[in-house]
Write a protein that holds these residues in place. Structure first.
Motif, short mmCIF file in Angstrom:
data_model
loop_
_atom_site.label_atom_id
_atom_site.label_comp_id
_atom_site.label_asym_id
_atom_site.label_seq_id
_atom_site.Cartn_x
_atom_site.Cartn_y
_atom_site.Cartn_z
N UNK A 54 0.83 -1.21 0.00
CA UNK A 54 0.00 0.00 0.00
C UNK A 54 0.87 1.26 0.00
N UNK A 55 1.96 1.26 0.81
CA UNK A 55 2.87 2.41 0.83
C UNK A 55 3.50 2.63 -0.54
N UNK A 56 3.93 1.55 -1.18
CA UNK A 56 4.52 1.65 -2.51
C UNK A 56 3.49 2.16 -3.51
N UNK A 57 2.27 1.69 -3.41
CA UNK A 57 1.17 2.15 -4.27
C UNK A 57 0.99 3.66 -4.14
N UNK A 58 0.97 4.14 -2.91
CA UNK A 58 0.76 5.57 -2.66
C UNK A 58 1.92 6.39 -3.21
N UNK A 59 3.15 5.94 -2.97
CA UNK A 59 4.31 6.68 -3.46
C UNK A 59 4.41 6.66 -4.98
N UNK A 60 4.09 5.53 -5.59
CA UNK A 60 4.16 5.45 -7.05
C UNK A 60 3.16 6.38 -7.71
N UNK A 61 2.01 6.57 -7.08
CA UNK A 61 1.00 7.45 -7.67
C UNK A 61 1.52 8.88 -7.79
N UNK A 62 2.34 9.31 -6.84
CA UNK A 62 2.86 10.68 -6.91
C UNK A 62 4.26 10.72 -7.50
N UNK A 63 5.18 9.94 -6.96
CA UNK A 63 6.59 10.01 -7.39
C UNK A 63 6.80 9.45 -8.80
N UNK A 64 5.99 8.52 -9.21
CA UNK A 64 6.14 7.93 -10.53
C UNK A 64 5.72 8.85 -11.65
N UNK A 65 5.01 9.92 -11.31
CA UNK A 65 4.50 10.83 -12.34
C UNK A 65 5.14 12.21 -12.28
N UNK A 66 6.11 12.41 -11.40
CA UNK A 66 6.64 13.76 -11.20
C UNK A 66 7.34 14.33 -12.44
N UNK A 67 7.84 13.49 -13.30
CA UNK A 67 8.55 13.99 -14.48
C UNK A 67 7.67 14.03 -15.73
N UNK A 68 6.41 13.63 -15.60
CA UNK A 68 5.55 13.54 -16.79
C UNK A 68 5.36 14.90 -17.46
N UNK A 69 5.09 15.93 -16.68
CA UNK A 69 4.85 17.25 -17.26
C UNK A 69 6.11 17.80 -17.92
N UNK A 99 3.82 2.12 -17.71
CA UNK A 99 4.49 1.23 -16.76
C UNK A 99 4.17 1.62 -15.32
N UNK A 100 4.13 2.91 -15.04
CA UNK A 100 3.78 3.37 -13.69
C UNK A 100 2.35 2.94 -13.35
N UNK A 101 1.44 3.10 -14.29
CA UNK A 101 0.05 2.68 -14.04
C UNK A 101 -0.03 1.17 -13.77
N UNK A 102 0.76 0.40 -14.51
CA UNK A 102 0.78 -1.05 -14.30
C UNK A 102 1.30 -1.38 -12.91
N UNK A 103 2.37 -0.72 -12.48
CA UNK A 103 2.92 -0.96 -11.14
C UNK A 103 1.95 -0.53 -10.04
N UNK A 104 1.30 0.61 -10.24
CA UNK A 104 0.31 1.08 -9.25
C UNK A 104 -0.82 0.06 -9.13
N UNK A 105 -1.30 -0.44 -10.26
CA UNK A 105 -2.37 -1.43 -10.23
C UNK A 105 -1.91 -2.73 -9.57
#
Length: 142
Positions: A54-69, A99-105
């Motif tokens: 759950x902690x990894x899920x939460x962190x991936x949702x924010x940290x995994x997308x920080x460079x998208x913009x 890939x981030x979405x797959x990991x979050x799921x």
């Protein structure tokens, strides 16, 4: 030859005082690690794994997308300037987001699955306890 005839012949061949010996299954092969089970988990371990998922899920949702913009803007700028790397960066950004979405799921699936297993096991334990208690009461009422 019938079974009875074969049996009599076998007993006669073994001698009248000989004990009969039945065939048996071979002893199980030793397990790795000296006979210990390959996998053993306890409820507290399962809970800890679910919590970490759950902690990894939460962190991936924010940290995994920080460079998208920033990556999207850089890809657009490179493309405007005529660089072929702009399209490649845009494609890499899209693949990364997938890939981030797959990991979050996957983390959500693990966390939810383990939480469900814990609660389901607890309910099963309660039901077994109730059944056994009721069974014991029934024996005393008879």
């Amino acid at each position: 030859m019938s079974f009875d005839e074969e049996w009599s012949a076998a007993r006669a061949a073994a001698g009248s005082n000989a004990a009969m010996r039945l065939n048996q299954a071979p002893a199980p092969a030793p397990t790795p690690g000296g006979g210990a089970p390959d996998l053993a988990l306890h409820q507290d371990q399962i809970g800890a794994i679910g919590s970490e998922a759950y902690k990894l899920h939460t962190r991936l949702q924010t940290d995994g997308k920080h460079a998208a913009t920033a990556s999207g803007e850089a890809a657009a700028a490179l493309t405007r300037e005529g660089f072929a790397s702009g399209a490649a960066l845009a494609k890499a950004n899209i693949l990364w987001e997938g890939q981030v979405k797959t990991l979050v799921a996957a983390c959500a699936t693990i966390s939810n699955g383990l939480n469900y297993s814990l609660s389901s096991h607890a309910k099963d334990e309660q039901q077994l306890h109730a059944d056994l208690t009721a069974s014991a009461i029934d024996t005393y009422l008879k």
